[in-house]
Design a protein around this motif. Structure first.
Motif, mmCIF file in Angstrom:
data_model
loop_
_atom_site.group_PDB
_atom_site.id
_atom_site.type_symbol
_atom_site.label_atom_id
_atom_site.label_comp_id
_atom_site.label_asym_id
_atom_site.label_seq_id
_atom_site.Cartn_x
_atom_site.Cartn_y
_atom_site.Cartn_z
ATOM 1 N N ASN A 74 0.808 -1.220 0.000
ATOM 2 C CA ASN A 74 0.000 0.000 0.000
ATOM 3 C C ASN A 74 0.838 1.266 0.000
ATOM 4 O O ASN A 74 0.523 2.228 -0.687
ATOM 5 N N HIS A 75 1.879 1.279 0.819
ATOM 6 C CA HIS A 75 2.705 2.490 0.908
ATOM 7 C C HIS A 75 3.765 2.528 -0.188
ATOM 8 O O HIS A 75 4.529 3.469 -0.271
ATOM 9 N N ARG A 76 3.836 1.482 -0.971
ATOM 10 C CA ARG A 76 4.855 1.360 -2.011
ATOM 11 C C ARG A 76 6.246 1.633 -1.443
ATOM 12 O O ARG A 76 7.005 2.440 -1.979
ATOM 13 N N SER A 77 6.567 0.945 -0.342
ATOM 14 C CA SER A 77 7.861 1.207 0.285
ATOM 15 C C SER A 77 8.932 0.309 -0.292
ATOM 16 O O SER A 77 8.658 -0.785 -0.785
ATOM 17 N N GLU A 78 10.154 0.806 -0.230
ATOM 18 C CA GLU A 78 11.282 0.021 -0.721
ATOM 19 C C GLU A 78 12.025 -0.651 0.424
ATOM 20 O O GLU A 78 12.604 -1.705 0.258
ATOM 21 N N VAL A 79 11.992 0.027 1.575
ATOM 22 C CA VAL A 79 12.694 -0.529 2.729
ATOM 23 C C VAL A 79 11.737 -0.589 3.912
ATOM 24 O O VAL A 79 11.006 0.359 4.179
ATOM 25 N N VAL A 80 11.719 -1.702 4.598
ATOM 26 C CA VAL A 80 10.922 -1.833 5.821
ATOM 27 C C VAL A 80 11.870 -2.125 6.972
ATOM 28 O O VAL A 80 12.737 -2.988 6.872
ATOM 29 N N LEU A 81 11.690 -1.380 8.053
ATOM 30 C CA LEU A 81 12.512 -1.623 9.232
ATOM 31 C C LEU A 81 11.639 -2.259 10.296
ATOM 32 O O LEU A 81 10.598 -1.728 10.640
ATOM 33 N N ILE A 82 12.056 -3.413 10.783
ATOM 34 C CA ILE A 82 11.347 -4.028 11.910
ATOM 35 C C ILE A 82 12.157 -3.713 13.158
ATOM 36 O O ILE A 82 13.327 -4.097 13.253
ATOM 37 N N ASP A 83 11.529 -2.995 14.079
ATOM 38 C CA ASP A 83 12.244 -2.590 15.289
ATOM 39 C C ASP A 83 11.847 -3.505 16.441
ATOM 40 O O ASP A 83 10.684 -3.543 16.836
ATOM 41 N N ILE A 84 12.801 -4.244 16.983
ATOM 42 C CA ILE A 84 12.456 -5.206 18.044
ATOM 43 C C ILE A 84 12.990 -4.764 19.409
ATOM 44 O O ILE A 84 13.200 -5.585 20.285
ATOM 45 N N THR A 85 13.163 -3.441 19.558
ATOM 46 C CA THR A 85 13.626 -2.946 20.862
ATOM 47 C C THR A 85 12.691 -3.395 21.986
ATOM 48 O O THR A 85 13.135 -3.711 23.082
#
Lengths: 277, 118
Positions: free
Chosen positions: A188-199
């Protein structure tokens, strides 16, 4: 309902109430008494016996509504079910003892009276337990919904870069939801990079790692790049000690580093502005 | 029904518009390889935006097509994999390891140009 019992309870109402409160106070453990003031304890106990008596006099519906109110109140106060159950038993004991003491029951009638008393108390006990479990179930399902809402938000922070901060323990059901949200969000956001933050993920075991690897793999399939940020020292230790292979995934120690790397991938950079005089 | 394969400069463009059955998939594999041979294309973009269901056989064929094309000297980018399809693939344990992917056709072409440019 046996007339005898009915009349006895009606006539000796206040005496039964007093004895009951006295006995219950002895029974209630420290924790319960400490948390609740004497007035509240007394008024609640009063209400409790009132409710039991209303079963004799009122109609079914009125009793049920009283029961609902009472159960809700008691759950709010944090009274354990065991204690309430004990209360019902105690009430039964007092009434039975009273009947025998006053010589209202003779040997012939004894069985009949016990049977009657029992058939009066048992359904009530069931209803109280039922009420309790219903209220608990309601609370649990509400919390479940709340948890689901908090579960896996996807935030588009910059053009073509999105972040998914994860907080709390990840189980299989949640992992599934995370994966779905992640993929749909990427498309949907047409993103190229996704960051998964597991802090905010307290423990990363093999299962959680497996889910994260799967998610990263799926993200790659839909055509984006997946990065894992916020790896704390203890998490790094567990991952290596468990022999989990995260080589396929880019990992960064903080979200900031992750975003910098993401900007690099999308060939952009943050430039400081020169101050205009 | 055959899947049309279009030539675009030195690339081939394939858009799969309906669910593939086994026979079509195999036919497609053959057609594409012939086309690569004919046109000596350097790159292929396969767009599967319209597919929201995939089984293990089709996935295998797709993976094979990519490896085969690679052997023939053409890089392949698969574009528009739907979230549901991605989840299915992962759950089936099919890792399209050496496949390039992109979000949509546009990005796919860009990526291909980039790869070929290197």
């Amino acid at each position: 309902m046996n007339k005898l019992i009915y009349n006895y309870i009606k006539e000796n109402r206040s005496r039964i109430l007093d004895t009951w409160i006295q006995n219950m106070r002895n029974k209630a453990d420290e924790r319960l008494i400490k948390g609740v003031s004497t007035e509240v304890f007394e008024s609640t106990s009063d209400e409790f016996v009132e409710m039991i008596i209303s079963r004799l006099t009122e109609k079914e519906e009125e009793f049920l509504s009283l029961l609902t109110d009472f159960a809700e109140k008691v759950v709010r106060l944090g009274w354990p079910l065991v204690f309430v159950n004990e209360g019902l038993k105690e009430f039964e004991k007092i009434v039975y003892g009273g009947l025998v003491d006053q010589g209202l029951v003779n040997q012939d009638k004894l069985l009949e009276v016990v049977g009657d008393l029992d058939s009066f108390m048992t359904p009530m006990q069931n209803e109280v337990v039922n009420m309790y479990s219903q209220i608990w179930e309601k609370t649990v399902s509400l919390q479940k919904i709340a948890l689901q809402e908090l579960s896996a938000p996807l935030i588009p922070v910059l053009d073509r870069i999105t972040v998914m901060p994860l907080v709390g323990t990840i189980d299989t059901e949640r992992a599934k939801q995370i994966m779905e949200n992640l993929l749909n969000g990427v498309v949907n956001h047409r993103s190229e990079v996704v960051l998964i933050d597991i802090t905010g993920v307290p423990v990363v075991d093999t299962m959680v790692a497996h889910h994260i690897i799967q998610a990263a793999e799926a993200v790659r399939l839909v055509g984006a790049h997946c990065m894992l940020c916020g790896i704390r020292p203890e998490i790094a230790q567990t991952i290596v000690n468990l022999g989990i292979n995260l080589n396929e995934i880019t990992t960064k120690n903080s979200l900031q580093k992750g975003i910098e790397a993401a900007l690099e991938i999308t060939s952009r950079q943050i430039v400081e502005m020169e101050e205009v005089e | 029904m055959r899947i049309p394969i279009l030539k675009l400069y030195d690339c081939l463009l394939v858009s799969i518009q309906w669910e593939l059955d086994d026979a079509t998939a195999l036919q497609f594999q053959e057609d594409l390889l012939h086309k690569i041979h004919q046109t000596s294309a350097n790159g292929v973009v396969i767009d599967i935006t319209s597919i929201d269901f995939i089984d293990s056989f089709i996935a295998k064929v797709l993976g094979d097509v990519v490896s085969m094309s690679k052997l023939m000297g053409a890089k392949v980018v698969i574009t528009g994999i739907q979230p549901a399809v991605a989840i299915t693939l992962i759950e089936l344990g099919i890792v399209l390891d050496d496949v390039l992917t992109a979000l949509d056709l546009e990005k796919g072409l860009e990526k291909l140009q980039q790869e070929l440019g290197d």
